[in-house]
Write a protein that holds these residues in place. Structure first.
Motif, PDB file in Angstrom:
ATOM      1  N   ASP A 416      -2.819 -21.609   2.267  1.00 46.29           N
ATOM      2  CA  ASP A 416      -0.962 -21.323   1.283  1.00 46.29           C
ATOM      3  C   ASP A 416      -1.630 -20.894  -0.056  1.00 46.29           C
ATOM      4  O   ASP A 416      -0.670 -19.383  -0.047  1.00 46.29           O
ATOM      5  N   GLU A 417      -3.041 -20.422  -1.040  1.00 50.02           N
ATOM      6  CA  GLU A 417      -2.884 -19.761  -1.700  1.00 50.02           C
ATOM      7  C   GLU A 417      -3.224 -18.301  -0.960  1.00 50.02           C
ATOM      8  O   GLU A 417      -2.812 -17.413  -1.395  1.00 50.02           O
ATOM      9  N   LEU A 418      -3.802 -17.783   0.063  1.00 47.71           N
ATOM     10  CA  LEU A 418      -4.167 -16.629   0.866  1.00 47.71           C
ATOM     11  C   LEU A 418      -2.769 -16.465   1.155  1.00 47.71           C
ATOM     12  O   LEU A 418      -2.343 -14.643   1.455  1.00 47.71           O
ATOM     13  N   ARG A 419      -1.828 -17.092   1.996  1.00 47.59           N
ATOM     14  CA  ARG A 419      -0.059 -16.153   2.307  1.00 47.59           C
ATOM     15  C   ARG A 419       0.774 -16.313   1.403  1.00 47.59           C
ATOM     16  O   ARG A 419       1.345 -15.174   1.302  1.00 47.59           O
ATOM     17  N   SER A 420       0.032 -17.164   0.175  1.00 50.05           N
ATOM     18  CA  SER A 420       1.161 -16.826  -0.996  1.00 50.05           C
ATOM     19  C   SER A 420       1.051 -15.338  -1.747  1.00 50.05           C
ATOM     20  O   SER A 420       1.403 -14.429  -2.469  1.00 50.05           O
ATOM     21  N   GLU A 421      -0.096 -15.333  -1.879  1.00 46.40           N
ATOM     22  CA  GLU A 421      -0.867 -13.557  -2.531  1.00 46.40           C
ATOM     23  C   GLU A 421      -0.654 -12.795  -1.442  1.00 46.40           C
ATOM     24  O   GLU A 421      -0.044 -11.258  -1.760  1.00 46.40           O
ATOM     25  N   ALA A 422      -0.563 -13.010  -0.103  1.00 45.69           N
ATOM     26  CA  ALA A 422      -0.685 -12.011   0.790  1.00 45.69           C
ATOM     27  C   ALA A 422       0.897 -11.583   0.641  1.00 45.69           C
ATOM     28  O   ALA A 422       1.637  -9.796   0.955  1.00 45.69           O
ATOM     29  N   GLN A 423       2.268 -12.295   0.245  1.00 47.24           N
ATOM     30  CA  GLN A 423       3.733 -12.659   0.014  1.00 47.24           C
ATOM     31  C   GLN A 423       3.853 -11.324  -1.626  1.00 47.24           C
ATOM     32  O   GLN A 423       5.259 -11.448  -1.675  1.00 47.24           O
ATOM     33  N   THR A 424       2.594 -11.688  -1.968  1.00 45.43           N
ATOM     34  CA  THR A 424       3.622 -11.307  -4.175  1.00 45.43           C
ATOM     35  C   THR A 424       2.583  -9.659  -4.116  1.00 45.43           C
ATOM     36  O   THR A 424       3.558  -9.546  -5.129  1.00 45.43           O
ATOM     37  N   VAL A 425       1.554  -9.520  -3.462  1.00 44.08           N
ATOM     38  CA  VAL A 425       0.626  -8.195  -3.743  1.00 44.08           C
ATOM     39  C   VAL A 425       1.183  -7.224  -2.947  1.00 44.08           C
ATOM     40  O   VAL A 425       2.020  -7.499  -2.333  1.00 44.08           O
ATOM     41  N   ARG A 426       1.405  -6.007  -4.266  1.00 44.91           N
ATOM     42  CA  ARG A 426       2.329  -5.046  -3.516  1.00 44.91           C
ATOM     43  C   ARG A 426       1.507  -3.864  -3.658  1.00 44.91           C
ATOM     44  O   ARG A 426       0.598  -3.655  -4.783  1.00 44.91           O
ATOM     45  N   MET A 427       1.572  -2.779  -3.113  1.00 42.09           N
ATOM     46  CA  MET A 427       1.347  -1.359  -2.904  1.00 42.09           C
ATOM     47  C   MET A 427       1.157  -0.460  -3.748  1.00 42.09           C
ATOM     48  O   MET A 427       2.713   0.338  -3.421  1.00 42.09           O
ATOM     49  N   ILE A 428       1.244  -0.063  -4.974  1.00 41.83           N
ATOM     50  CA  ILE A 428       1.580   0.984  -5.522  1.00 41.83           C
ATOM     51  C   ILE A 428       1.333   2.455  -5.514  1.00 41.83           C
ATOM     52  O   ILE A 428      -0.987   2.287  -5.800  1.00 41.83           O
ATOM     53  N   GLU A 429       1.495   3.515  -5.963  1.00 42.85           N
ATOM     54  CA  GLU A 429       0.494   4.713  -5.714  1.00 42.85           C
ATOM     55  C   GLU A 429       0.140   4.611  -7.174  1.00 42.85           C
ATOM     56  O   GLU A 429       0.658   5.184  -8.600  1.00 42.85           O
ATOM     57  N   THR A 430      -1.522   5.464  -7.328  1.00 45.77           N
ATOM     58  CA  THR A 430      -2.333   5.469  -8.802  1.00 45.77           C
ATOM     59  C   THR A 430      -2.224   6.991  -9.504  1.00 45.77           C
ATOM     60  O   THR A 430      -2.959   7.267 -10.038  1.00 45.77           O
ATOM     61  N   GLY A 431      -1.903   7.547  -7.675  1.00 44.59           N
ATOM     62  CA  GLY A 431      -2.216   8.979  -7.902  1.00 44.59           C
ATOM     63  C   GLY A 431      -2.133   9.845  -6.342  1.00 44.59           C
ATOM     64  O   GLY A 431      -1.854   9.123  -5.582  1.00 44.59           O
ATOM     65  N   PRO A 432      -2.317  11.057  -7.133  1.00 44.36           N
ATOM     66  CA  PRO A 432      -2.053  11.729  -5.611  1.00 44.36           C
ATOM     67  C   PRO A 432      -3.052  11.521  -4.275  1.00 44.36           C
ATOM     68  O   PRO A 432      -4.202  11.498  -4.560  1.00 44.36           O
ATOM     69  N   GLY A 433      -2.452  10.487  -3.498  1.00 46.15           N
ATOM     70  CA  GLY A 433      -3.385  10.024  -1.939  1.00 46.15           C
ATOM     71  C   GLY A 433      -4.238   9.027  -2.460  1.00 46.15           C
ATOM     72  O   GLY A 433      -4.993   8.252  -1.858  1.00 46.15           O
ATOM     73  N   LEU A 434      -3.821   8.223  -3.542  1.00 43.11           N
ATOM     74  CA  LEU A 434      -4.687   7.222  -4.035  1.00 43.11           C
ATOM     75  C   LEU A 434      -3.449   5.929  -4.208  1.00 43.11           C
ATOM     76  O   LEU A 434      -2.233   5.791  -4.866  1.00 43.11           O
ATOM     77  N   VAL A 435      -4.021   5.023  -3.809  1.00 48.15           N
ATOM     78  CA  VAL A 435      -3.013   3.355  -4.057  1.00 48.15           C
ATOM     79  C   VAL A 435      -4.082   2.217  -3.968  1.00 48.15           C
ATOM     80  O   VAL A 435      -5.241   2.276  -4.215  1.00 48.15           O
TER      81      VAL A 435
END
Length: 540
Positions: A416-435
């Motif tokens: 449950d904890e892993l599933r909850s984290e996977a549903q809430t975490v987002r991937m954002i861009e931090t720089g050119p070609g970096l996330v």
């Protein structure tokens, strides 16, 4: 073309030392105490007088010595032998081999003797790095090569009749030919051992003995084949009726896995207390020194005719036991936050138990709050490797996890904890070609980050297994289950089509896909598309 991997797995070239004639020492020269080579104008910091108990020899008699009198002989170290000793000292510090007070210099001497054994064969400098990557590697090297290296030293040569007024014209030139061959033979044995890969190894065969751990029931330990007998230890005698089974007078002889063997050593005997403590340790619970009155579960040997477990204590009903423990006064599960703080000693104990139980070859860690714990685990023989959370490291972790999930290349446990984290975490861009991964306020991503570190680590490792193609429709599900394990658990190693589908629909999809192939494709199983799996071209 020779790749780095080829060079790493290729046996180093052995060069036996050449016979060096004895050279007279001049006024400003001394012999190297290790290799025996003549050193002109030795550095004072490397020079010391060593007591030598020589045999009766004219050379020592001429110097006023005798068989029963220790002579002090001034010796030094050459540049190469001094650099080798510095490397030995660095290995002791890095791998925490001298953690017991007063043993640091002893460990340096032992490691230096092992490296000297390699040096005798012409293996020196960076060529020795492949044998010293982890504490266990260094210990194996010391066990195999330290006696040989110590036997080849010039200081020992002086004690067996060597002339202290001379030195060897070449490095290791005074080593006898038979001793050099023995050193080469010892290295060949060590090399074959170091090239072994860890594989699942069952207990040694014993007449009538169960082929699994008597307590947890695990059927195999992931160790090197040469270490299998040592890992399983000596057979023990148990009475199944005392371990949760039906009363039976006849005893059973068998083996106990290393994890449960340590518990038995703490308790002092194989009985109900040992079973209880082993179950509590496996589940991660503590009773704060109390003893559970009713049996928590049965040892595997108490189950008549049970097949070996694929994982430790798999025969237990874990949910029921944990529910009972949750209602027990004083029971506590380490790892839970108490008073807003996490007890890192409990975390360290849990990590060490898991590393030993599952044969973890390499532990990834984040430096944050883990330096002391990592040092303690290193001294326990766990091979650790830091994951650097720089901008590039965080981007590599996020991209690797995203691609693995997108391509369905990784299967996550139903947590449950892993599933909850996977549903809430987002991937954002931090720089050119970096996330990087970013979690909303009030949420966490610790478990998902740990999964990402595993994915990043696995993608760095080359696949050393041989390539090949197969036709899954020509192997029955029962045969695959027998080959990979026992019962439903055995299907964990099946192909995605069987593991995820495992139904008549999947087999029908395979048959339908085969009808659209050429005879050659059907014969070799090339490009067999299965709906819903990674080789389905229409999968979204």
């Amino acid at each position: 073309m020779t790749t780095t991997l080829d060079r790493r797995n290729k046996a180093p070239r052995i060069r036996l030392p050449r016979d060096g004639s004895a050279a007279e020492l001049g006024a400003d020269a001394l012999a190297c105490r290790s290799c025996g080579n003549r050193v002109e104008h030795p550095h004072p910091a490397r020079t010391e007088a060593l007591p030598v108990w020589p045999r009766v020899s004219p050379a020592f008699d001429a110097m006023g010595g005798g068989a029963r009198v220790a002579m002090e002989v001034a010796l030094t170290r050459c540049e190469k032998c001094d650099a080798r000793r510095d490397r030995a000292r660095a290995l002791v510090l890095v791998h925490g081999l001298g953690s017991i007070p007063g043993t640091g210099e002893i460990e340096v001497e032992r490691v230096d003797a092992a490296l000297a054994g390699l040096d005798v064969l012409g293996i020196e400098g960076d060529d020795t790095a492949r044998f010293t990557r982890s504490p266990s590697d260094v210990r194996s090297l010391v066990e195999a090569m330290a006696p040989c290296g110590a036997s080849c030293s010039w200081s020992l040569h002086l004690g067996t009749g060597g002339d202290p007024r001379t030195a060897s014209a070449t490095r290791w030139g005074a080593v006898p030919a038979d001793l050099a061959r023995d050193t080469a033979d010892a290295f060949q044995v060590f090399w074959r051992y170091s090239m072994e890969t860890e594989t699942p190894c069952a207990p040694p065969e014993l007449d009538g003995a169960p082929r699994a751990c008597l307590l947890c029931g695990v059927g195999t330990l992931r160790v090197k084949p040469s270490d299998a007998v040592k890992a399983w230890g000596s057979p023990v005698r148990v009475v199944p009726g005392e371990l949760g089974g039906q009363p039976r007078p006849e005893p059973v002889f068998g083996y106990v896995c290393p994890t449960d063997r340590r518990v038995v050593a703490e308790v002092g005997a194989v009985g109900h207390p040992a079973v209880e403590r082993a179950i509590l340790a496996h589940l991660g619970w503590s009773l704060n020194g109390r003893t559970y009155v009713e049996p928590l579960g049965q040892a595997w040997v108490a189950l008549r005719g049970a097949e070996p477990n694929a994982l430790p204590w798999q025969h237990l009903r874990r949910g029921r036991i944990e529910a009972r423990l949750a209602r027990t006064v004083g029971a506590h599960k380490p790892g839970k936050v108490l008073g807003g703080r996490v007890d890192l000693t409990e975390v360290e104990a849990a990590v060490l138990r898991l590393c030993r139980e599952y044969g973890v070859a390499r532990l990834r860690f984040d430096r944050m709050q883990a330096e002391q714990m990592v040092g303690n685990l290193t001294r326990e023989g766990v091979r650790v490797r830091e994951f650097v959370f720089s901008a590039a490291g965080a981007s590599k972790l996020a991209r690797g996890l995203f691609v693995a999930l997108r391509d369905r290349a990784v299967e996550l446990p139903d947590d449950d904890e892993l599933r909850s984290e996977a549903q809430t975490v987002r991937m954002i861009e931090t720089g050119p070609g970096l996330v990087k991964m970013s979690n909303p306020a009030g949420t966490h991503d610790d478990v998902l980050t740990a999964v990402g570190m595993v994915v990043a680590d696995l993608t760095e490792q080359p696949d050393l297994s041989g390539g090949g193609v197969s036709d899954p429709s020509r192997v029955s599900i029962a045969a695959r289950a027998r080959a990979s394990g026992v019962g439903p658990v055995g299907q964990r190693l099946l192909s995605p089509a069987y593991a995820l589908g495992g139904s008549r629909g999947t087999l029908a999809a395979i048959a339908q896909a085969q009808r659209g192939q050429t005879p050659a494709q059907r014969a070799h199983g090339i490009g067999l598309p299965v709906e819903g799996t990674a080789n389905d071209p229409n999968r979204r």
